[in-house]
Design a protein around this motif. Structure first.
Motif, short mmCIF file in Angstrom:
data_model
loop_
_atom_site.label_atom_id
_atom_site.label_comp_id
_atom_site.label_asym_id
_atom_site.label_seq_id
_atom_site.Cartn_x
_atom_site.Cartn_y
_atom_site.Cartn_z
N ALA A 54 -3.35 -35.42 -19.44
CA ALA A 54 -3.96 -36.64 -19.97
C ALA A 54 -5.04 -36.31 -21.00
O ALA A 54 -5.85 -35.42 -20.79
CB ALA A 54 -4.56 -37.46 -18.83
N PHE A 55 -5.02 -37.05 -22.10
CA PHE A 55 -6.02 -36.92 -23.16
C PHE A 55 -6.88 -38.18 -23.17
O PHE A 55 -6.36 -39.29 -23.13
CB PHE A 55 -5.35 -36.76 -24.53
CG PHE A 55 -4.57 -35.50 -24.69
CD1 PHE A 55 -5.21 -34.30 -24.96
CD2 PHE A 55 -3.19 -35.51 -24.58
CE1 PHE A 55 -4.49 -33.13 -25.12
CE2 PHE A 55 -2.47 -34.34 -24.74
CZ PHE A 55 -3.11 -33.15 -25.01
N ALA A 56 -8.18 -38.01 -23.24
CA ALA A 56 -9.11 -39.14 -23.32
C ALA A 56 -9.17 -39.64 -24.76
O ALA A 56 -9.21 -38.85 -25.70
CB ALA A 56 -10.50 -38.70 -22.85
N VAL A 57 -9.17 -40.96 -24.92
CA VAL A 57 -9.33 -41.59 -26.23
C VAL A 57 -10.35 -42.71 -26.10
O VAL A 57 -10.53 -43.28 -25.02
CB VAL A 57 -8.00 -42.14 -26.79
CG1 VAL A 57 -7.00 -41.02 -27.04
CG2 VAL A 57 -7.39 -43.20 -25.88
N ASN A 58 -11.03 -43.03 -27.19
CA ASN A 58 -12.00 -44.13 -27.19
C ASN A 58 -11.34 -45.48 -27.39
O ASN A 58 -11.82 -46.49 -26.90
CB ASN A 58 -13.07 -43.92 -28.26
CG ASN A 58 -13.99 -42.78 -27.91
OD1 ASN A 58 -14.29 -42.55 -26.75
ND2 ASN A 58 -14.44 -42.06 -28.92
N ASP A 59 -10.25 -45.52 -28.18
CA ASP A 59 -9.57 -46.77 -28.50
C ASP A 59 -8.08 -46.56 -28.37
O ASP A 59 -7.44 -45.98 -29.26
CB ASP A 59 -9.94 -47.20 -29.92
CG ASP A 59 -9.35 -48.54 -30.33
OD1 ASP A 59 -8.31 -48.95 -29.76
OD2 ASP A 59 -9.92 -49.18 -31.23
N ILE A 60 -7.51 -47.02 -27.27
CA ILE A 60 -6.10 -46.74 -27.01
C ILE A 60 -5.19 -47.45 -28.01
O ILE A 60 -4.17 -46.89 -28.42
CB ILE A 60 -5.71 -47.07 -25.55
CG1 ILE A 60 -4.41 -46.34 -25.20
CG2 ILE A 60 -5.61 -48.55 -25.31
CD1 ILE A 60 -4.21 -46.11 -23.75
N ALA A 61 -5.54 -48.65 -28.44
CA ALA A 61 -4.72 -49.36 -29.42
C ALA A 61 -4.63 -48.57 -30.72
O ALA A 61 -3.55 -48.44 -31.31
CB ALA A 61 -5.26 -50.76 -29.66
N ASP A 62 -5.76 -48.04 -31.17
CA ASP A 62 -5.79 -47.24 -32.38
C ASP A 62 -4.99 -45.95 -32.20
O ASP A 62 -4.24 -45.54 -33.09
CB ASP A 62 -7.23 -46.92 -32.78
CG ASP A 62 -7.31 -46.21 -34.11
OD1 ASP A 62 -6.72 -46.71 -35.09
OD2 ASP A 62 -7.95 -45.14 -34.16
N ALA A 63 -5.12 -45.30 -31.04
CA ALA A 63 -4.38 -44.07 -30.78
C ALA A 63 -2.88 -44.31 -30.75
O ALA A 63 -2.10 -43.54 -31.33
CB ALA A 63 -4.85 -43.45 -29.47
#
Length: 131
Positions: free
Chosen positions: A80-89
């Motif tokens: 799993a990778f952490a992201v700040n904005d899943i929609a953008d990712a």
């Protein structure tokens, strides 16, 4: 007594070195630390970083056997990778041709997440975190 401090790295064996190298560097944006060809093993080893943290060793070996991912098998389930904005990712990955599952919400944390796979079918997750 052993005291664990952190996860040092995750090792991944791939079936097609160039394809996986492109995926992890160009698609996911990991940075190459070093790349070594080990002639005695006919194997490439690529050390990759996420930001300034060393995270993945990508290996190639001649004819590695396939690993069962689905149905879910015993053993390491996913990375799993952490992201700040899943929609953008998700949008960024889609623009690069990477297909993700629909975004879901973790019922225990309220955080959003989605899954996709690397070129060998290894399950990968994006997990949205908020600072």
């Amino acid at each position: 007594m052993m005291l664990l401090q952190a996860i040092h790295h995750i090792a991944i064996i791939c079936s097609d070195y160039q394809r996986s190298k492109t995926f992890y560097t160009d698609m996911l944006g990991l940075q190459v630390i070093r790349e070594v060809y080990r002639a005695e093993r006919d194997s490439w080893k690529l050390d990759l970083a996420l930001g300034d943290q060393y995270v993945i060793e990508l290996f190639s070996f001649p004819e590695p056997p396939p690993r069962v991912s689905r149905p879910e098998a015993c053993g390491l389930r996913h990375l799993a990778f952490a992201v700040n904005d899943i929609a953008d990712a998700v949008k960024t990955l889609a623009a690069k041709g990477v297909v993700t599952e629909p975004v879901r919400v973790d019922p225990h944390t309220g955080q959003r997440f989605t899954f996709f796979t690397d070129p060998d079918g290894l399950p990968l997750e994006l997990y949205e975190i908020h600072p």
